[in-house]
Design a protein around this motif. Structure first.
Motif, PDB file in Angstrom:
ATOM      1  N   SER A 130       0.816  -1.213   0.000  1.00 43.09           N
ATOM      2  CA  SER A 130       0.000   0.000   0.000  1.00 43.09           C
ATOM      3  C   SER A 130       0.853   1.270   0.000  1.00 43.09           C
ATOM      4  N   GLN A 131       2.009   1.235   0.669  1.00 41.93           N
ATOM      5  CA  GLN A 131       2.876   2.408   0.680  1.00 41.93           C
ATOM      6  C   GLN A 131       3.465   2.663  -0.701  1.00 41.93           C
ATOM      7  N   ALA A 132       3.764   1.590  -1.416  1.00 34.81           N
ATOM      8  CA  ALA A 132       4.276   1.749  -2.779  1.00 34.81           C
ATOM      9  C   ALA A 132       3.215   2.321  -3.697  1.00 34.81           C
ATOM     10  N   ARG A 133       1.950   1.950  -3.481  1.00 34.40           N
ATOM     11  CA  ARG A 133       0.868   2.510  -4.297  1.00 34.40           C
ATOM     12  C   ARG A 133       0.734   4.010  -4.030  1.00 34.40           C
ATOM     13  N   LEU A 134       0.792   4.389  -2.767  1.00 35.25           N
ATOM     14  CA  LEU A 134       0.688   5.808  -2.427  1.00 35.25           C
ATOM     15  C   LEU A 134       1.885   6.591  -2.983  1.00 35.25           C
ATOM     16  N   ALA A 135       3.071   6.004  -2.903  1.00 35.21           N
ATOM     17  CA  ALA A 135       4.259   6.656  -3.459  1.00 35.21           C
ATOM     18  C   ALA A 135       4.117   6.834  -4.962  1.00 35.21           C
ATOM     19  N   GLY A 136       3.492   5.861  -5.622  1.00 37.64           N
ATOM     20  CA  GLY A 136       3.274   5.963  -7.066  1.00 37.64           C
ATOM     21  C   GLY A 136       2.395   7.138  -7.438  1.00 37.64           C
ATOM     22  N   LEU A 137       1.379   7.416  -6.597  1.00 31.79           N
ATOM     23  CA  LEU A 137       0.553   8.603  -6.823  1.00 31.79           C
ATOM     24  C   LEU A 137       1.374   9.878  -6.680  1.00 31.79           C
ATOM     25  N   GLN A 138       2.255   9.889  -5.703  1.00 29.25           N
ATOM     26  CA  GLN A 138       3.017  11.099  -5.411  1.00 29.25           C
ATOM     27  C   GLN A 138       4.111  11.364  -6.440  1.00 29.25           C
ATOM     28  N   ASP A 139       4.699  10.296  -7.010  1.00 24.72           N
ATOM     29  CA  ASP A 139       5.764  10.530  -7.999  1.00 24.72           C
ATOM     30  C   ASP A 139       5.250  10.516  -9.437  1.00 24.72           C
ATOM     31  N   GLY A 140       3.937  10.293  -9.621  1.00 27.34           N
ATOM     32  CA  GLY A 140       3.356  10.388 -10.952  1.00 27.34           C
ATOM     33  C   GLY A 140       3.372   9.112 -11.755  1.00 27.34           C
ATOM     34  N   THR A 141       3.903   8.010 -11.213  1.00 31.10           N
ATOM     35  CA  THR A 141       3.877   6.756 -11.963  1.00 31.10           C
ATOM     36  C   THR A 141       2.496   6.119 -11.940  1.00 31.10           C
ATOM     37  N   LEU A 142       1.666   6.516 -10.987  1.00 28.69           N
ATOM     38  CA  LEU A 142       0.270   6.095 -10.939  1.00 28.69           C
ATOM     39  C   LEU A 142      -0.603   7.348 -10.942  1.00 28.69           C
ATOM     40  N   GLY A 145      -2.739  16.008   0.292  1.00 30.26           N
ATOM     41  CA  GLY A 145      -3.510  16.764  -0.684  1.00 30.26           C
ATOM     42  C   GLY A 145      -3.915  15.965  -1.911  1.00 30.26           C
ATOM     43  N   ILE A 146      -3.913  14.651  -1.806  1.00 28.94           N
ATOM     44  CA  ILE A 146      -4.313  13.778  -2.913  1.00 28.94           C
ATOM     45  C   ILE A 146      -5.831  13.639  -2.911  1.00 28.94           C
ATOM     46  N   GLY A 147      -6.433  13.654  -4.075  1.00 31.87           N
ATOM     47  CA  GLY A 147      -7.882  13.558  -4.197  1.00 31.87           C
ATOM     48  C   GLY A 147      -8.413  12.214  -3.741  1.00 31.87           C
ATOM     49  N   ILE A 148      -9.589  12.233  -3.114  1.00 32.31           N
ATOM     50  CA  ILE A 148     -10.224  11.016  -2.613  1.00 32.31           C
ATOM     51  C   ILE A 148     -11.596  10.885  -3.250  1.00 32.31           C
ATOM     52  N   ILE A 149     -11.855   9.740  -3.833  1.00 29.73           N
ATOM     53  CA  ILE A 149     -13.160   9.433  -4.419  1.00 29.73           C
ATOM     54  C   ILE A 149     -13.781   8.362  -3.544  1.00 29.73           C
TER      55      ILE A 149
END
Length: 483
Positions: free
Chosen positions: A203-215, A233-237
Motif C-alpha cells: 500500500s505504501q508503494a501505491r501511495l508513493a506511485g501517486l506522489q511521484d506520478g507513476t500512478l 492533498g491527494i484527491g479522494i473518491i
C-alpha cells in the motif's frame, strides 16, 4: 502532478491495484479487484445500476417492459453494437450468456442471480424475452451483474476476452499488469486512450506511485491510505458508506465450526468498535448485520448484536467443549495485498490466544486463496469483503456469500433456500420486508459468517480521476475520465 503530463502525452490512465486476478472470464470471478477492472471496461451487462438512484439505467438494453403478471421481461437491445472483433452483437449473444451462467457445468458464481429465469429466447436480433418461474422484483439488479459474452470467442475468454464495452482487452501479464485500450467505435467512447492496472501489493508503494506520478489512481484503498492522502492533498473518491462490508467467512461444514455456539463465540470475540477506530480511522461503521440500515429490508436494532464480550465468548466455547485445557485450534486465512483484512485476522488471533486458544494466521496470494476457499474448500475461517448490493436485497442473498446452494460458508440449513426464494419473489413490499427480516434473524442466530462493518469504497487520484463513476454493484464507468 508529473503523472498528468505523462498521461496527456501517452493517453494512459495508470491505476494501482493490490492483487492480481485468476481469470479474465467475467462470468467466473466475483472478487473486487476483478469487478473494478475487466468487468467494468471490456464487458457490459444489459443494465447498469445508477449509484445515485440505485435504479437500472440502459446499457446493452435500450429499453424493457415487464408484463402485468411480472413473469415476462422483454428487452429491446441497442442497435449498431459490435463486439471488439467486429462481429455484430445480437439477441443470440444475450441468450447464450444467460444460459452459460445457468449451466451447472460452467460453475458460475453468478448462477444464483438467475435462479428464477425459466426461459430466455431471442424473438429477433434486437429482442430478448425472459420468462420467470415466479415474480422477481429485483430482476434488473440481478441482471446488472451478468456480463454478456461472445460465444465465438469463448475458448479464449479466460486469457484474451472479447467484449462490447468501451475498452478492449490488450494484454495481461500475471503479477504485473492488465491493459485495455479505448474502443473508439463504442457509442460512449472513452476520453482516455488506455487504462493500465498495475499490480502493486504494498500500500505504501501505491501511495508513493501517486506522489511521484507513476500512478494516476489507486483503487480500493484502506483507511490509513485515505488519512495519508488527506495529509498529502491527494484527491479522494468515495461512495456512500454502505457499499461494502468486511467479514469472516466460516467453513460451516468443518468441525467444530459446524456448531453455531463456536461461531457465536467468535462473533463475541471480535472488537468491531475498536477495529473501526484503530484500523479504519472512523471511516468504517461497525455492525454484525450485512444488511445496512439504509435498505428498507434492514432488521431494526440488529447492528449491535454480539457486542465484544470475552466472558460470553469463553462461555459459549466452553459449552462447545473448548477451554484452556482443551483449546480451540484454528487457522485464519487472509489475502496478500489487503492490509485491513490481515489486521482483522491478527486481532481475532490475538484475542482468542489471550483467552487460552491456539489460533494461527496464514497470508495467501489471491489465486491460491481462491483455490482454498472456492475451488476446493479447505479452510477453517477466512477474511473477506463483499458488496452489499444496496439496490435490492435479493442481490445480496443470491451473492456468492449468501446464496443457499453455493455460498462460501457452505451453509444451507433446512428452510433457508425456500425463504430466500420466497423473499426474492414477493411483490408485496411489506411482506417482502418481513421475509428479509426473517432471513436476517436466522443469519444472526446461526452466524455462518461474522460481519464486521459497512464501508464506502475509496479510490485515490488526481482531479481528473474524480470523474470515475463507482457503481454499487461493483461495476464502474471509466469513460468520463479525461486526462
Amino acid at each position: 502532478m508529473a503523472g498528468s503530463a505523462l498521461a496527456q502525452a501517452g493517453g494512459d490512465l495508470v491505476v494501482g491495484i493490490s492483487s492480481d486476478i485468476s481469470t479474465l472470464d467475467p462470468q467466473m470471478s466475483p472478487i473486487d479487484v476483478f469487478r473494478h477492472t475487466i468487468r467494468s471496461t471490456v464487458f457490459e451487462a444489459l443494465v447498469f445500476i445508477n449509484p445515485d438512484t440505485l435504479q437500472a439505467d440502459p446499457l446493452l438494453a435500450d429499453s424493457w417492459e415487464i408484463s402485468a403478471d411480472g413473469l415476462t421481461v422483454t428487452f429491446k437491445l441497442k442497435s449498431g453494437v459490435t463486439w471488439h472483433n467486429g462481429s455484430p452483437f445480437t439477441a443470440a449473444d444475450v441468450v447464450y450468456s444467460i444460459k452459460r451462467v445457468q449451466d451447472s457445468a460452467t460453475g458460475s458464481p453468478f448462477a444464483p442471480q438467475l435462479v428464477a429465469v425459466s426461459g430466455v429466447e431471442a424473438t429477433d436480433d434486437q429482442t430478448v424475452v425472459l420468462t420467470l418461474a415466479n415474480t422477481v422484483p429485483g430482476i434488473l439488479a440481478n441482471l446488472a451483474v451478468i456480463q454478456i459474452v461472445n460465444e465465438a470467442s469463448i475458448g479464449s475468454i479466460a486469457t484474451a476476452p472479447v467484449g462490447t464495452g468501451p475498452f478492449k482487452f490488450v494484454n495481461w501479464a500475471p503479477g504485473d499488469h492488465i491493459r485495455v485500450e479505448a474502443h473508439a467505435e463504442h457509442r460512449n467512447a472513452p476520453k482516455v486512450g488506455a487504462i493500465e492496472w498495475r499490480i502493486v501489493p504494498d500500500s505504501q508503494a501505491r501511495l508513493a506511485g501517486l506522489q511521484d506520478g507513476t500512478l494516476h489512481m489507486v483503487a480500493l484503498v484502506e483507511g490509513k491510505d485515505v488519512v495519508q492522502a488527506q495529509a498529502a492533498g491527494i484527491g479522494i473518491i468515495q461512495t456512500k458508506p454502505y457499499i461494502l462490508y468486511e467479514n469472516f467467512n466460516i467453513n460451516t461444514k468443518r468441525a467444530p465450526f459446524d456448531d453455531k455456539r463456536v461461531r457465536q463465540a467468535l462473533a463475541h470475540a471480535f472488537d468491531r468498535e475498536g477495529y473501526a477506530k484503530t484500523i479504519w480511522f472512523g471511516f468504517a461503521r461497525p455492525t454484525i448485520n450485512p444488511v445496512p440500515p439504509e435498505m428498507a429490508t434492514y432488521l431494526p436494532d440488529s447492528a449491535s448484536q454480539y457486542p465484544f464480550d470475552l466472558d460470553k465468548a469463553s462461555a459459549l466455547l466452553a459449552e462447545a467443549g473448548f477451554t484452556k485445557d482443551n483449546p480451540l485450534t484454528m487457522e485464519i486465512l487472509t489475502i496478500q495485498g489487503f492490509d485491513t483484512l490481515k489486521s482483522m485476522a491478527l486481532l481475532l488471533q490475538d484475542t482468542l490466544n489471550r483467552i487460552g486458544h491456539k489460533v494461527t494466521v496464514r497470508e495467501l496470494e489471491v489465486t491460491v486463496w481462491i483455490d482454498r476457499i472456492l475451488t476446493k474448500p479447505d479452510y477453517d475461517i477466512t477474511t473477506d469483503n463483499f458488496n452489499t448490493g444496496p439496490e435490492d436485497a435479493a442481490s445480496m442473498f443470491n451473492s456468492p456469500n449468501l446464496a443457499p446452494a453455493s455460498n462460501v460458508n457452505q451453509w444451507n440449513p433446512p428452510g433457508y433456500a425456500d425463504l430466500v426464494a420466497a423473499a426474492a419473489s414477493e411483490s408485496d413490499e411489506a411482506k417482502r420486508i418481513a421475509l428479509y427480516q426473517q432471513l436476517q434473524t436466522l443469519i444472526l442466530d446461526e452466524m455462518p459468517q461474522i460481519t464486521i462493518n459497512h464501508l464506502p469504497l475509496f479510490f485515490l487520484g488526481n482531479e481528473a480521476s474524480s470523474a470515475l463513476v463507482i457503481g454499487p454493484s461493483g461495476i464502474d464507468d471509466y469513460t468520463k475520465i479525461a486526462l
